[in-house]
Design an enzyme around this catalytic site. Structure first.
Site, PDB file in Angstrom:
ATOM      1  N   ASP A 114       0.842  -1.199   0.000  1.00 43.19           N
ATOM      2  CA  ASP A 114       0.000   0.000   0.000  1.00 43.19           C
ATOM      3  C   ASP A 114       0.879   1.251   0.000  1.00 43.19           C
ATOM      4  O   ASP A 114       1.959   1.250  -0.588  1.00 43.19           O
ATOM      5  CB  ASP A 114      -0.940  -0.034   1.209  1.00 43.19           C
ATOM      6  CG  ASP A 114      -2.294   0.569   0.897  1.00 43.19           C
ATOM      7  OD1 ASP A 114      -2.355   1.786   0.686  1.00 43.19           O
ATOM      8  OD2 ASP A 114      -3.291  -0.172   0.865  1.00 43.19           O
ATOM      9  N   HIS A 189      -3.818   5.920   3.428  1.00 42.89           N
ATOM     10  CA  HIS A 189      -4.507   4.722   2.934  1.00 42.89           C
ATOM     11  C   HIS A 189      -3.884   3.449   3.513  1.00 42.89           C
ATOM     12  O   HIS A 189      -4.586   2.565   4.036  1.00 42.89           O
ATOM     13  CB  HIS A 189      -4.448   4.709   1.405  1.00 42.89           C
ATOM     14  CG  HIS A 189      -5.333   3.701   0.742  1.00 42.89           C
ATOM     15  ND1 HIS A 189      -4.926   2.403   0.504  1.00 42.89           N
ATOM     16  CD2 HIS A 189      -6.588   3.800   0.258  1.00 42.89           C
ATOM     17  CE1 HIS A 189      -5.900   1.747  -0.117  1.00 42.89           C
ATOM     18  NE2 HIS A 189      -6.926   2.571  -0.266  1.00 42.89           N
ATOM     19  N   SER A 520     -11.246  -0.909  -0.705  1.00 37.57           N
ATOM     20  CA  SER A 520      -9.928  -0.900  -0.055  1.00 37.57           C
ATOM     21  C   SER A 520     -10.045  -1.107   1.444  1.00 37.57           C
ATOM     22  O   SER A 520      -9.125  -1.628   2.079  1.00 37.57           O
ATOM     23  CB  SER A 520      -9.206   0.422  -0.317  1.00 37.57           C
ATOM     24  OG  SER A 520      -8.704   0.482  -1.623  1.00 37.57           O
TER      25      SER A 520
END
Length: 759
Positions: A114, A189, A520
């Site tokens: 990520d 994220h 996600s």
């Protein structure tokens, strides 16, 4: 116990309450000697006037009889609110077993590919964790604002991969375009995904007071290995860097890879494993071949049919759902009607503010003379007359493309979704003024109210958290949908669904915690489930873990009806949620699994028509496709069935049935007998299973069966327009006295649809 003592200070209250307690003891002593009546536990002064103590039933009755006692309240057990998905999926509920029996995933290592990690968050502390698993071979790579000291017994490895990105976008410069040349995360994220999968307990978590509770990941004691391969403010990554991340993760010894990264398809939207765009899919195959469970996000292009991404058969592809907690920011109209809105948490500086009793105007009524009222209705700034907006709340049409970049003197904004997006409330980029958003069901009420009065007003109420919402889960409107756009064959994607809307987890920079939504966010839930199941069943293959999750999933929401689609509130299908909503607590003991390994996947590729040269690109050891009989896509040992009848006109002919050969492995105890039940027959079709009873003499034994889907006749079949498709679904269950092993059966008639853009 509440007492009428508002005029007393705290010391006086304490003395008086003690007197009352002593009097009660003396009064009841003769009949109830030493009945367990305690001294005062707490004396309340600021938010409540009274005290707490342990009382018998008789003592309660005595206290209630006293004229100075206003009320006596029983002391109830309250559970701390998690933030909140671990409870919603059943892991942190009372009497749950998977967490303690798997030691909370302590023996599993999750590799997160990520945007990196913010290691200082409470979610990543290592207090009380045991030694790092001896098989671990990874390391902690230093870089800008990141040293080996940032790793611990929780974050046991951290690396970053950027050469491919620099080749495409130029040299990475620290601080430019949100880049930090190290494993440190600047976008949030990766940090969010890592803490969702495996974050430790972090108490008093919230985002500006919303969703307050204890934040905890799905596998709280699992170890985290970070592989940063996404860069820039858009979170982009190159295939070369992603493949390097997979490569290092497998070499380092991870058990699970959490991959919340989109998959590229061709210019026509068609997936192909061997056209040069899918190297990370090949890397993932080899990870699975070595025993690594790979969980991937299904994509955020829903609700368009055929938009599902990450379709490789060795992936566990995850759809996103809501949970029974909403972050609301509602609208109070001048006529007293309240419209349910969503908190726009991207607007961190304005989202919690309210706008009270301001004039209300529809943006379509504020167009500059001679310009398009339709453009104005979408709040295109160049079409709006700013003089008509000053000090008012503006109602804007919204189609996932925010256009109201400036405030033009307005006091606030209400975005109302168009009918296509329905109730799929979106994450909207921050504006300079307070805003909220409403689903399309609010369109008529708010416009009717504006038309009903010459002076419409509205209030954007403060944001709040609401628990226990129904129905839940719902498939998130943004969650990508099947079927796969693939000419060579069909298999069910997504595989499974998990929470992915308004997930609160660790943040970066000045945000201790952050809300995010997307597949996600759903993906790391399943990554955490995989880590728990791996810790409990270390010899299970990735396919066995996937099968356990799929065959124990539920298709029902908390109203006991079939899960619905968020955008329309209509019944969803396996193309939306796969086998259903994951129930990891049940997956720990599935009874039977549909297992697959290296040869099964390569055999499947043979069934798709790939030759030995192409297959060698996936597995360098090669594989010889069988010719007698040839491999069939239908016989891949998936926990789901897709019967694709490509020619709708031929369905009324004889011998148009589709059959599937499957093998089940007993992962329960010896001496089990399972019987097959067809729970639901798809409209116009008939499902049969042969044999319908399977005997498993020992643990690990295997038994096979054939499932057949047959059209009932032309009169019962759906009409299908040329170039389109229809579908229906049923299910088949294998059960003994303890286990229920359920698989979806999807029937597809007609051509695979093409993806279309929606404005």
């Amino acid at each position: 116990m509440e007492k009428n003592a508002t005029h007393l200070d705290v010391d006086a209250k304490h003395a008086w309450y003690t007197e009352l307690m002593d009097g009660a003891k003396a009064f009841l002593a003769a009949d109830h000697p030493d009945d367990g009546m305690d001294s005062l536990h707490h004396v309340y002064h600021h938010v409540f006037d009274g005290f707490s103590a342990r009382l018998t039933a008789e003592q309660v009755a005595y206290m209630e009889s006293l004229p100075c006692v206003m009320a006596v309240y029983p002391d109830r057990v309250h559970k701390s609110q998690t933030t909140h998905s671990s409870e919603f999926v059943g892991l942190s509920r009372e009497n749950a077993h998977l967490w303690p029996e798997s030691n909370y995933g302590a023996d599993s290592i999750i590799g997160v590919i990520d945007t990196g990690i913010w290691p200082e968050r409470l979610s990543f502390n290592d207090h009380g964790l045991g030694h790092i698993p001896k098989r671990w071979k990874g390391s902690c790579q230093a870089g800008t604002n990141f040293t080996a000291a940032n790793c611990n017994k929780k974050i046991i490895g951290a690396k970053y991969f950027y050469k491919g990105y620099e080749t495409q976008y130029g040299k990475i410069v620290d601080g430019v375009d949100e880049n930090i040349l190290s494993p440190r995360d600047s976008l949030g994220h990766g940090t969010h995904c890592a803490s969702t999968a495996a974050g430790r307990w972090a108490r008093r978590a919230s985002y500006k007071g919303l969703a307050r509770g204890t934040a905890v990941g799905m596998a709280p004691k699992a170890r985290i290995a970070v592989y940063k391969a996404l860069w820039g403010s858009k979170g982009r990554g190159m295939t070369s860097d992603l493949v390097a991340a997979f490569d290092h993760a497998v070499a380092d010894g991870v058990d699970v890879i959490s991959y919340s990264v989109g998959s590229e398809v061709g210019p026509d939207g068609i997936l192909d494993f061997f056209d040069g765009r899918e190297a990370e899919v090949i890397a993932a195959f080899n990870a699975v071949k070595k025993g690594v469970f790979v969980s991937v996000a299904g994509g955020n292009e829903g609700p368009t049919p055929g938009s599902i991404a990450n379709n490789a058969p060795w992936y566990t592809t995850v759809a996103a759902t809501t949970q029974d907690r909403e972050e609301q920011q509602n609208v109070l109209l001048g006529n007293g009607e309240i419209l349910i809105g969503r908190f726009g948490y991207a607007a961190s500086k304005t989202g919690l503010r309210q706008v009270t009793n301001a004039p209300l105007i529809y943006a379509g009524h504020a167009a500059i003379n001679g310009l398009s009222a339709e453009n104005a209705s979408f709040c295109q700034a160049e079409a709006l007359d700013a003089s008509l907006l000053a000090g008012k709340i503006v109602v804007c049409n919204y189609d996932r493309t925010p256009r109201f970049s400036g405030h033009l003197g307005a006091a606030g904004v209400i975005y109302v979704l168009n009918p296509y997006w329905g109730e799929t409330l979106q994450i909207i980029e921050a504006t300079a003024i307070p805003f909220t958003q409403l689903g399309s069901n609010a369109r008529l009420p708010i416009l009717a109210y504006i038309a009903s009065t010459s002076k419409p007003t509205a209030t954007i109420l403060p944001a709040k958290t609401v628990y226990g919402t129904t129905p839940a889960p719902k498939v998130a409107g943004f969650s990508s949908r099947g079927p796969i756009r693939y000419a060579r064959g069909q298999w069910l994607k997504p595989d499974i669904a998990a929470p992915g809307v308004d997930i609160l987890a660790a943040g970066v920079k000045n945000n201790q915690y952050a809300f995010m939504s997307g597949t996600s966010m759903a993906c790391p839930h399943v990554s955490g489930f995989g880590a728990l199941l791996h810790s409990m069943h270390p010899k299970w293959s990735p396919a066995a873990i996937r099968s356990a999750l799929m065959t124990t999933a539920t298709t029902l929401d908390n109203t006991n009806h079939t899960i619905t689609a968020q955008e329309t509130s209509s019944t969803a299908s396996p193309w939306d949620f796969g086998a259903g909503f994951a129930q990891p607590e049940k997956a720990m003991n599935p009874g039977l699994v549909y297992d697959m390994g290296r040869d099964d996947y390569l055999h499947f590729l043979c069934g798709l028509g790939y030759n030995s040269t192409e297959i060698k690109l996936i597995d360098r050891d090669g594989y010889t496709c069988p010719s007698n009989p040839p491999a069939r896509v239908e016989d891949a040992n998936f926990p789901s069935f897709v019967a694709h009848f490509g020619d709708a006109a031929a369905l009324s002919l004889v011998d148009t049935s589709v059959s599937f050969f499957r093998t089940l492995t007993n992962v329960g105890s010896a001496g089990r007998t399972y019987k097959a039940t067809v729970d639901v027959q798809p409209k116009g079709f008939y499902i049969s299973v042969e044999p319908s009873t399977l005997e498993f003499s020992r643990a690990g034994s295997k038994q096979s069966f054939t499932l057949t889907v047959t059209p009932r006749g032309a009169a019962t079949l759906p009409e299908v327009a040329l170039g389109s498709f229809s579908h229906g679904s049923g299910s088949v269950t294998w059960s003994d006295s303890e286990h229920v092993v359920r698989s979806p059966v999807v029937v597809m008639v007609g051509e695979v649809i093409s993806r279309t853009s929606v404005n």
